[in-house]
Scaffold this motif. Structure first.
Motif, PDB file in Angstrom:
ATOM      1  N   THR A 117       0.831  -1.212   0.000  1.00  0.00           N
ATOM      2  CA  THR A 117       0.000   0.000   0.000  1.00  0.00           C
ATOM      3  C   THR A 117       0.864   1.260   0.000  1.00  0.00           C
ATOM      4  OG1 THR A 117      -0.176   0.139   2.417  1.00  0.00           O
ATOM      5  CG2 THR A 117      -1.800  -1.230   1.269  1.00  0.00           C
ATOM      6  N   LYS A 118       2.151   1.086   0.346  1.00  0.00           N
ATOM      7  CA  LYS A 118       3.073   2.227   0.345  1.00  0.00           C
ATOM      8  C   LYS A 118       3.939   2.258  -0.915  1.00  0.00           C
ATOM      9  CE  LYS A 118       3.403   2.282   5.397  1.00  0.00           C
ATOM     10  NZ  LYS A 118       4.304   2.129   6.579  1.00  0.00           N
ATOM     11  N   ALA A 119       3.578   1.449  -1.889  1.00  0.00           N
ATOM     12  CA  ALA A 119       4.374   1.367  -3.117  1.00  0.00           C
ATOM     13  C   ALA A 119       3.988   2.493  -4.069  1.00  0.00           C
ATOM     14  CB  ALA A 119       4.168   0.012  -3.785  1.00  0.00           C
ATOM     15  N   SER A 120       4.447   3.667  -3.720  1.00  0.00           N
ATOM     16  CA  SER A 120       4.167   4.864  -4.508  1.00  0.00           C
ATOM     17  C   SER A 120       5.430   5.704  -4.621  1.00  0.00           C
ATOM     18  CB  SER A 120       3.058   5.681  -3.846  1.00  0.00           C
ATOM     19  OG  SER A 120       2.914   6.931  -4.472  1.00  0.00           O
ATOM     20  N   LEU A 121       5.546   6.404  -5.732  1.00  0.00           N
ATOM     21  CA  LEU A 121       6.678   7.310  -5.943  1.00  0.00           C
ATOM     22  C   LEU A 121       6.291   8.760  -5.700  1.00  0.00           C
ATOM     23  CD1 LEU A 121       7.966   5.528  -9.142  1.00  0.00           C
ATOM     24  CD2 LEU A 121       9.316   5.821  -7.057  1.00  0.00           C
ATOM     25  N   LYS A 122       5.045   9.018  -5.420  1.00  0.00           N
ATOM     26  CA  LYS A 122       4.579  10.382  -5.256  1.00  0.00           C
ATOM     27  C   LYS A 122       5.258  11.055  -4.076  1.00  0.00           C
ATOM     28  CE  LYS A 122       0.375  13.190  -5.069  1.00  0.00           C
ATOM     29  NZ  LYS A 122      -1.120  13.166  -5.038  1.00  0.00           N
ATOM     30  N   GLY A 123       5.956  12.150  -4.344  1.00  0.00           N
ATOM     31  CA  GLY A 123       6.634  12.915  -3.313  1.00  0.00           C
ATOM     32  C   GLY A 123       7.915  12.293  -2.792  1.00  0.00           C
ATOM     33  N   VAL A 124       8.352  11.190  -3.380  1.00  0.00           N
ATOM     34  CA  VAL A 124       9.556  10.502  -2.916  1.00  0.00           C
ATOM     35  C   VAL A 124      10.794  11.148  -3.541  1.00  0.00           C
ATOM     36  CG1 VAL A 124      10.819   8.318  -2.906  1.00  0.00           C
ATOM     37  CG2 VAL A 124       8.336   8.327  -2.612  1.00  0.00           C
ATOM     38  N   LYS A 125      11.751  11.478  -2.699  1.00  0.00           N
ATOM     39  CA  LYS A 125      13.005  12.036  -3.198  1.00  0.00           C
ATOM     40  C   LYS A 125      13.959  10.903  -3.581  1.00  0.00           C
ATOM     41  CE  LYS A 125      12.884  16.376  -0.576  1.00  0.00           C
ATOM     42  NZ  LYS A 125      13.600  17.236   0.402  1.00  0.00           N
ATOM     43  N   LEU A 126      14.486  10.976  -4.792  1.00  0.00           N
ATOM     44  CA  LEU A 126      15.434   9.990  -5.285  1.00  0.00           C
ATOM     45  C   LEU A 126      16.708  10.681  -5.724  1.00  0.00           C
ATOM     46  CD1 LEU A 126      13.031   7.795  -7.447  1.00  0.00           C
ATOM     47  CD2 LEU A 126      13.912   7.255  -5.163  1.00  0.00           C
ATOM     48  N   ALA A 127      17.838  10.198  -5.244  1.00  0.00           N
ATOM     49  CA  ALA A 127      19.147  10.730  -5.652  1.00  0.00           C
ATOM     50  C   ALA A 127      19.519  10.077  -6.986  1.00  0.00           C
ATOM     51  CB  ALA A 127      20.196  10.417  -4.593  1.00  0.00           C
TER      52      ALA A 127
END
Length: 537
Positions: free
Chosen positions: A297-307
């Protein structure tokens, strides 16, 4: 009695590729119905078929055995499977009985799994690809295998590998072993399957098993996963036991799952996690199980910071990488460029650690093997290879073995300093990139594409490699298919801090579902889309 799928010393030159390579249409047309049913099926799909009675576990095992017979020994002749578990069908029948009694539970129940042949299983020899270990039938399961059995998995057989997990020689040819011959890449039969988990990579890509277990010291899960179009997780060191696994380095060795999807890799990973009193590195594994288990249920990229780490690479791979960054951005990820910190001296320190640990760790393992195994030290293995040079040293030598033997092992005064240096440089580099971006993970291309298998010059690595920092630090590293580049698979890496395996799986799943980038193999004799650039030659 051991049932061998490939002869004990298959020759690389036994049959020219052009003489037996078949197109996917011909290969699949000739496969029996059951073998077709299991192709490209996820664990979830297989469990649904088992639940409705469309397939039994016995039929499931038979389907994979049919694929192995027609695609590994004949057809494309992948040479990815060394041995079949002679009790696999018996275990499948038991799983079917348990299912009828309604005691089947868990995603792995009744699912056939392939195991790399440097990991002990009770029914088969564990050879690490070397004829020196052809009689290494210990009758015991590695703890990770015992855990899989307890979860209901069926051990289908053992996969080929780069001999001695690719530590024997600096100029080795990945995917070749004296026991199993040369593993071929299902996306182009003349290309490397990478190593050292070559057989697992090729076999799972070709649906010769539902999922497979590999091992990594530095790149041996993520490279064959990337190059064979698979998901591969090199987990946090200490999540999975290494007991009864033929070792290179206790500082860096770890088993890991390889699969055609992120959820399948996660299911297999979950079945292997656990504390083992015989492996001190795993003391936190039981307590960390929740941190290692993804919440979809937390498998989302929305708002996730990625280096975003952009290494030097060819134009075609760079274009594919940019396209995948666009997918991440479209899903709401915030992409923050970072540069790899200076790590001068890391390569030398890591190599020295591997040499010294190999000498000591291998001797410790060999001391536990049965009397049928005639070698007890690295020096014995070197001597065996020299005495059997026509088979063991046919394509490359043993320079790394000899360099390791020349050290003092882990008792060497230089050992502790080298390990402290390599661990500090690698850990601080990953930590610095994550901290600078405030990121959940680093994303970067996993590797370049597959190079030609070459018995004269050995491996011709090309393009970037993302494996070193997480391998040395013991941090988790997930690779997910990002499509084909000139007809060959490439992978996108997600690298995180220690014990963030679950978060990487969640992010990788979100990316996988948005990109739909994986393409099934078609078993051509060679690549047909261009050449010459990005190492595709």
């Amino acid at each position: 009695m051991r049932v061998s799928i490939v002869a004990a010393a298959l020759s690389l030159a036994a049959m020219p590729i052009a003489a037996h390579a078949q197109s996917a249409d011909i290969v699949l047309k000739e496969l029996p119905p059951t073998a077709l049913k299991v192709g490209e099926k996820s664990i979830e799909e297989l469990q649904a078929m088992l639940a409705t009675g469309e397939l039994t576990s016995e039929q499931l095992v038979q389907g994979y055995l049919e694929r192995i017979r027609m695609m590994d020994r004949a057809g494309p002749s992948l040479r990815s499977v060394i041995a079949i578990n002679p009790k696999a069908l018996e275990q499948a029948k038991k799983a079917d009985r348990d299912r009828r009694l309604r005691i089947a539970r868990g995603p792995l129940f009744g699912i056939p799994v392939l195991i790399k042949d440097n990991i002990e299983t009770a029914e088969n020899a564990t050879t690490a690809g070397s004829l020196a270990l052809k009689d290494n039938v210990t009758g015991r399961d590695a703890p990770l295998v015992a855990r899989l059995r307890a979860a209901g998995a069926i051990i289908l057989g053992k996969t080929n590998l780069s001999e001695w997990a690719n530590i024997r020689d600096n100029d080795s040819m990945s995917g070749w072993s004296a026991v199993g011959g040369l593993v071929r890449n299902p996306y182009a039969l003349d290309r490397t399957a990478c190593g050292s988990s070559s057989g697992t990579g090729s076999a799972i890509a070709a649906s010769l098993g539902a999922v497979g277990v590999g091992t990594e010291t530095d790149g041996s899960v993520v490279c064959p996963s990337s190059i064979n179009g698979l998901v591969g997780l090199k987990p946090t060191l200490g999540a999975i036991s290494r007991t009864h696994v033929v070792p290179i380095s206790h500082s860096q060795d770890t088993p890991g799952p390889m699969a055609r999807s992120v959820k399948d890799a996660a299911a297999l990973f979950s079945g292997m996690i656990g504390t083992d009193p015989a492996d001190a590195a795993t003391k936190e594994a039981d307590a960390k199980r929740e941190a290692l288990t993804p919440d979809w249920t937390k498998a989302s990229l929305k708002g996730v910071k990625l280096a975003v780490l952009r290494p030097q690479m060819g134009a075609a791979l760079a274009a594919q990488f940019d396209a995948q960054l666009a997918v991440l951005k479209a899903q709401g990820a915030e992409l923050i460029p970072v540069e790899r910190p200076a790590t001068e001296g890391l390569g030398e320190a890591e190599f020295n650690v591997l040499l010294m640990e190999l000498k000591s760790d291998l001797a410790a393992y060999l001391a536990t093997t049965p009397d049928s195994v005639k070698i007890r030290t690295l020096a014995d293995a070197i001597a065996f290879n020299k005495a059997n040079a026509d088979t063991e040293l046919r394509y490359f030598a043993q320079s790394t073995f000899e360099a390791a033997e020349a050290t003092g092992g882990t008792a060497d005064p230089k050992y502790a300093e080298a390990r402290a240096k390599s661990l500090k440089l690698a850990s601080e580099a990953v930590d610095a990139m994550l901290a600078k971006a405030g990121a959940a993970a680093i994303v970067t291309p996993s590797y370049g594409m597959a190079w030609l298998s070459d018995p004269v010059y050995g491996d011709q690595f090309n393009g970037p490699s993302a494996s070193q920092l997480p391998a040395v630090s013991g941090y988790p590293h997930l690779t997910v298919p990002m499509g084909l580049v000139k007809g060959l698979p490439a992978g996108l890496s997600f690298i995180g801090a220690k014990w963030t395996d679950a978060r990487l799986l969640e992010l990788g799943y979100a990316y996988e579902q948005a990109s739909k980038a994986r393409v099934a193999p078609t078993y051509p004799a060679t690549v047909t889309q261009g050449g010459g650039l990005d190492g595709v030659r």
